[in-house]
Design an enzyme around this catalytic site. Structure first.
Site, PDB file in Angstrom:
ATOM      1  N   LYS A  34     -12.407 -30.966 -25.202  1.00  0.00           N
ATOM      2  CA  LYS A  34     -11.229 -30.303 -24.628  1.00  0.00           C
ATOM      3  C   LYS A  34     -11.124 -28.869 -25.140  1.00  0.00           C
ATOM      4  O   LYS A  34     -11.778 -28.486 -26.116  1.00  0.00           O
ATOM      5  CB  LYS A  34      -9.969 -31.093 -24.968  1.00  0.00           C
ATOM      6  CG  LYS A  34      -9.698 -31.241 -26.447  1.00  0.00           C
ATOM      7  CD  LYS A  34      -8.492 -32.125 -26.703  1.00  0.00           C
ATOM      8  CE  LYS A  34      -8.250 -32.268 -28.204  1.00  0.00           C
ATOM      9  NZ  LYS A  34      -7.042 -33.068 -28.491  1.00  0.00           N
ATOM     10  N   TYR A 254      -0.395  -0.026 -38.278  1.00  0.00           N
ATOM     11  CA  TYR A 254       0.964  -0.088 -37.752  1.00  0.00           C
ATOM     12  C   TYR A 254       1.952  -0.425 -38.860  1.00  0.00           C
ATOM     13  O   TYR A 254       1.772  -1.372 -39.617  1.00  0.00           O
ATOM     14  CB  TYR A 254       1.062  -1.140 -36.649  1.00  0.00           C
ATOM     15  CG  TYR A 254       0.434  -0.709 -35.349  1.00  0.00           C
ATOM     16  CD1 TYR A 254       0.946   0.377 -34.633  1.00  0.00           C
ATOM     17  CD2 TYR A 254      -0.654  -1.387 -34.837  1.00  0.00           C
ATOM     18  CE1 TYR A 254       0.365   0.774 -33.435  1.00  0.00           C
ATOM     19  CE2 TYR A 254      -1.247  -1.002 -33.643  1.00  0.00           C
ATOM     20  CZ  TYR A 254      -0.729   0.082 -32.943  1.00  0.00           C
ATOM     21  OH  TYR A 254      -1.304   0.479 -31.759  1.00  0.00           O
TER      22      TYR A 254
END
Length: 359
Positions: A34, A254
């Site tokens: 999956k 940042y």
């Protein structure tokens, strides 16, 4: 020059599947694929799991992609089907389905099918996610045996909630409850996920469902794949794209939230959350350049990460390879630095990253 690359080591994949057999020598293997084979590439990984007895996916589109890729092994839908109209698709493609609630059972009973479908009845023994209540087992089992739309052999499954913690008694309780419920029912039993395979042999049953461990990552708390003789299948790398001088106390990135106590050099590398690297990896999270560890400096950007390589820089130059995780640097360690789990990291690799499959 190619930048972000996920190298997928197919020999390591084969080794890990063999380790599953070592842990559970008396069980068949349902390889869990999956979420794009846990970020490793659904069809390509499946094509190199010839020794698995069956595949398991979460949803029908994943199963259809495997069939389109030429895979013919049995495929089990771990979430089952979601609409009665899905049932002819399951039948046409020889998919096996989980039955985990009344809506699914009723849809199966009411369908008009030319042939029966192979079913796994999922019992909730303590996960409290999917699965019928223990008190419903007799009724569901009898109804599945009665309908012409289900094959006579009704396989039985459950899922562990805490198998990654060997000190938690919950798994032993789940095994005991499951065993008491299915006593006398000779159909195939499936309990163990990766952690169950490694730590709970009493829960191996007729089938095991290896997921994370097949990709060389430990499913257990506070360990790495190497601790269980597993080999990392994914090696995530990129390149140095710039080297910068930074004075002491200059804010980096940042928010300027990282500052060096002394002048240093930064290697800017082409990797960020746009590639799937965790945004919340803390300052000092390691990367490997030229065989040596260095720490991340500043916040992770979408496309770039700064790495403190020291004032001397050890000869690091633009174009050098940077290992973000892999055999040299366990993804489990990076997950801890980002306060997450390794499942999330390998599943979150974005399409911008190039894949290279190493035979």
């Amino acid at each position: 020059m190619r930048l972000a690359i996920a190298e997928i080591n197919l020999q390591a994949l084969a080794h890990n599947l063999a380790q599953v057999r070592q842990f559970a020598p008396n069980s068949k293997v349902m390889a869990v694929l999956k979420a794009n084979a846990y970020g490793h590439g659904l069809v390509k990984i499946a094509q190199h799991l010839n020794d698995a007895d069956a595949f398991a996916v979460a949803r029908i589109d994943e199963a259809l992609a495997l069939r389109a890729g030429g895979l013919t092994k049995p495929i089990v839908l771990l979430e089952g089907f979601f609409h009665q109209d899905d049932l002819p698709i399951l039948l046409a493609n020889n998919f096996q389905t989980i039955i985990h609630d009344e809506n699914q059972l009723r849809a199966l009973e009411n369908a008009k099918l030319d042939e029966p479908i192979s079913c796994w009845l999922k019992i909730n023994t303590g996960m409290h996610r999917l699965g019928i209540a223990p008190t419903q087992l007799h009724d569901f089992y009898q109804r599945l045996q009665a309908t012409n739309n289900a094959k006579d052999t009704i396989n039985l499954m459950t899922h562990f909630s805490s198998a990654d913690d060997v000190n938690d008694p919950k798994t032993a309780e789940q095994i005991a409850l499951f065993d008491s419920l299915v006593q006398g029912k000779q159909q195939a039993h499936c309990l163990a996920n990766s952690a169950g395979i490694i730590a709970w042999p009493a829960g191996h049953g007729d089938w095991v469902r290896p997921g994370l461990m097949m990709y060389g990552v430990s499913p257990m708390l506070n360990t790495s794949g190497k601790d269980h003789q597993l080999k990392p299948v994914m090696r995530l790398t990129t390149k140095v794209i710039a080297i910068r001088d930074v004075d002491a106390a200059q804010g980096v990135g940042y928010g300027g939230c990282w500052q060096s106590a002394q002048p240093t050099k930064l290697a800017v590398v082409a990797m960020g959350y746009g590639d799937g690297y965790p945004r919340h990896a803390r300052h000092g999270t390691p990367v490997v350049i030229a065989g040596k560890r260095y720490g991340i400096a500043g916040n992770i950007s979408m496309d770039m990460i700064s790495v403190d390589i020291g004032a001397n820089a050890d000869g690091i130059k633009v174009g050098d390879e940077v290992v973000m995780w892999g055999p040299e640097l366990p993804v489990e360690e990076i997950a801890q630095c980002a306060t997450t789990i390794p499942y999330e990291l390998v599943c979150n690799i974005t399409p911008r990253v190039s894949y290279e499959y190493l035979e």
